[in-house]
Design a protein around this motif. Structure first.
Motif, mmCIF file in Angstrom:
data_model
loop_
_atom_site.group_PDB
_atom_site.id
_atom_site.type_symbol
_atom_site.label_atom_id
_atom_site.label_comp_id
_atom_site.label_asym_id
_atom_site.label_seq_id
_atom_site.Cartn_x
_atom_site.Cartn_y
_atom_site.Cartn_z
ATOM 1 N N UNK A 13 69.176 37.452 71.174
ATOM 2 C CA UNK A 13 67.780 37.754 71.497
ATOM 3 C C UNK A 13 66.966 36.479 71.376
ATOM 4 N N UNK A 14 66.026 36.309 72.313
ATOM 5 C CA UNK A 14 65.242 35.077 72.352
ATOM 6 C C UNK A 14 63.880 35.286 71.695
ATOM 7 N N UNK A 15 63.573 34.443 70.729
ATOM 8 C CA UNK A 15 62.280 34.494 70.036
ATOM 9 C C UNK A 15 61.519 33.205 70.338
ATOM 10 N N UNK A 16 60.339 33.368 70.926
ATOM 11 C CA UNK A 16 59.525 32.200 71.290
ATOM 12 C C UNK A 16 58.403 31.997 70.289
ATOM 13 N N UNK A 17 58.259 30.766 69.820
ATOM 14 C CA UNK A 17 57.117 30.391 68.989
ATOM 15 C C UNK A 17 56.343 29.304 69.729
ATOM 16 N N UNK A 18 55.046 29.466 69.792
ATOM 17 C CA UNK A 18 54.169 28.458 70.391
ATOM 18 C C UNK A 18 53.355 27.848 69.256
ATOM 19 N N UNK A 19 53.451 26.532 69.120
ATOM 20 C CA UNK A 19 52.832 25.889 67.956
ATOM 21 C C UNK A 19 51.825 24.815 68.391
ATOM 22 N N UNK A 20 50.689 24.831 67.741
ATOM 23 C CA UNK A 20 49.692 23.767 67.908
ATOM 24 C C UNK A 20 49.549 23.098 66.550
ATOM 25 N N UNK A 21 49.723 21.800 66.531
ATOM 26 C CA UNK A 21 49.690 21.132 65.228
ATOM 27 C C UNK A 21 48.888 19.842 65.309
ATOM 28 N N UNK A 22 47.687 19.830 64.722
ATOM 29 C CA UNK A 22 46.949 18.566 64.655
ATOM 30 C C UNK A 22 47.626 17.628 63.659
#
Ligand code: ZN
Length: 379
Positions: A17-26
């Motif tokens: 199963x595919x788990x997507x995480x979208x991350x924004x990191x200053x």
């Protein structure tokens, strides 16, 4: 924006199963914010809300406005996406063990004290240091676990991402409803701005709803630690809440975009994004979850609702009629369904067929109801 794609080995041979995480990191994040949607995999409004939020965050990142690290899991439960059967999709329960995906999340206080450790000697007078220390312990306890099933692997991955977040927001939806929130009472009224920005028709509080829901894990740790070690300097409980974005069919571009804009403004107001702050319209104050009345059908019937969502009702008001569909009164007798408390009618059913014990309406009342027991959730 960083896209992380994780593979979770399935329980059946040959599947993953595919788990997507979208991350924004200053460069120097001041906090960490974790948002997820579709833990109940059949609840899609939150996915579109997070899609629009990602777009807003991309713009903010380009302008250098992000202060906090923000990680989004718009489809946190890929296991639940597999339940396609008989021409429809179900995603609330895990077919392997019939468990509701938003129940039985672990008690982190119990986890870090599982061997009856007394940690009182390790703390300092600095609440931030104590927070860091506890998070290290939580992390090490999680790392020591060996998940065996696909569900355990998924939960483990989610917890390893959320354990050090300062805000954990879990986006759901009801069947047919107005926006509403479930949150622990210790966070209210401090986070009235969350209710305001969401336009929450009902914000309902319980420290322990009896179900082990995901949102209770995170503030629960700090609430329990403060009870266990009352003389230690603790930070405020982590913000976490279940955000219910209306009903199952409320997936609509402009509406969910507005929801995302509002969530964005909440984060701006909290100093997580350095954008122009706005003032939200005010939402009603929080009420105890024990004041939530579930109205249930008592036999098979067809629901004919008379009052729309958002109606302010008084005890005895007729909300719906129930058309009998079997026996002597079948198709000739309608019985009234009456409010048992004063409050706001905030949830109904999309499907009008009902059966014994089936919840057909929810009223957020003001006064705690008797006989609620320890399990305050519907299922
Ligand atoms: Zn849900």
């Amino acid at each position: 924006m960083i896209r992380e794609t994780h593979q979770i080995l399935g329980d059946s041979a040959g599947t993953s199963h595919e788990l997507t995480m979208i991350r924004f990191r200053p460069d120097q994040p001041t906090a960490k914010i974790y948002l997820q949607a579709a833990l109940h995999a059949d609840e899609q409004p939150g996915m579109l809300v997070l899609h629009h939020l990602i777009t807003r965050l991309e713009q903010a990142k380009k302008k250098g406005l992000l202060k906090a690290e923000i990680v989004l899991l718009p489809l946190v439960n890929p296991l639940g996406m597999t339940h396609l059967a008989f021409g429809t999709h179900r995603g609330r329960y895990h077919p392997v063990n019939a468990m509701n995906y938003n129940r039985h999340w672990p008690d982190l206080d119990a986890l870090i004290h599982q061997d009856s450790e007394d940690l009182s000697h390790v703390f300092s007078n600095n609440p931030d240091e104590n927070q860091r220390l506890i998070r290290q312990i939580v992390k090490s306890k999680l790392e020591a676990q060996t998940p065996v099933t696909a569900l355990e692997r998924l939960r483990h991955m989610v917890m390893m991402e959320a354990y050090d977040a300062d805000m954990v927001l879990d986006l759901h939806c009801d069947d047919d409803a107005l926006n509403h929130i479930y949150i622990v009472p210790q966070l209210m009224p401090d986070y009235q701005d969350l209710s305001d920005w969401m336009g929450s028709a009902a914000t309902m509080t319980a420290e322990d709803s009896g179900g082990g829901s995901f949102d209770e894990v995170w503030p629960g740790l700090w609430i329990k630690l403060a009870r266990r070690y009352p003389n230690v300097a603790w930070p405020k409980p982590v913000l976490s809440a279940t955000l219910e974005y209306r009903g199952l069919d409320q997936v609509a571009e402009e509406m969910n975009k507005q929801d995302a804009d509002n969530l964005y403004q909440f984060l701006v107001g909290r100093g997580m994004i350095d954008d122009h702050p706005l003032t939200p319209p005010s939402a009603p104050p929080a009420l105890p979850l024990t004041a939530l009345e579930y109205l249930r059908a008592d036999r098979p019937c067809l629901m004919i609702y008379h009052l729309p969502l958002g109606s302010i009702v008084q005890k005895g008001d007729v909300i719906a009629e129930m058309l009998e569909i079997e026996g002597e009164g079948a198709f000739t007798t309608k019985r009234p369904l009456k409010a048992g408390t004063d409050g706001v009618l905030f949830a109904l059913n999309l499907t009008k067929l009902a059966w014994p014990d089936h919840i057909v309406a929810k009223i957020a009342g003001r006064q705690p109801l008797e006989g609620k027991g320890v399990n305050l959730l519907s299922d």
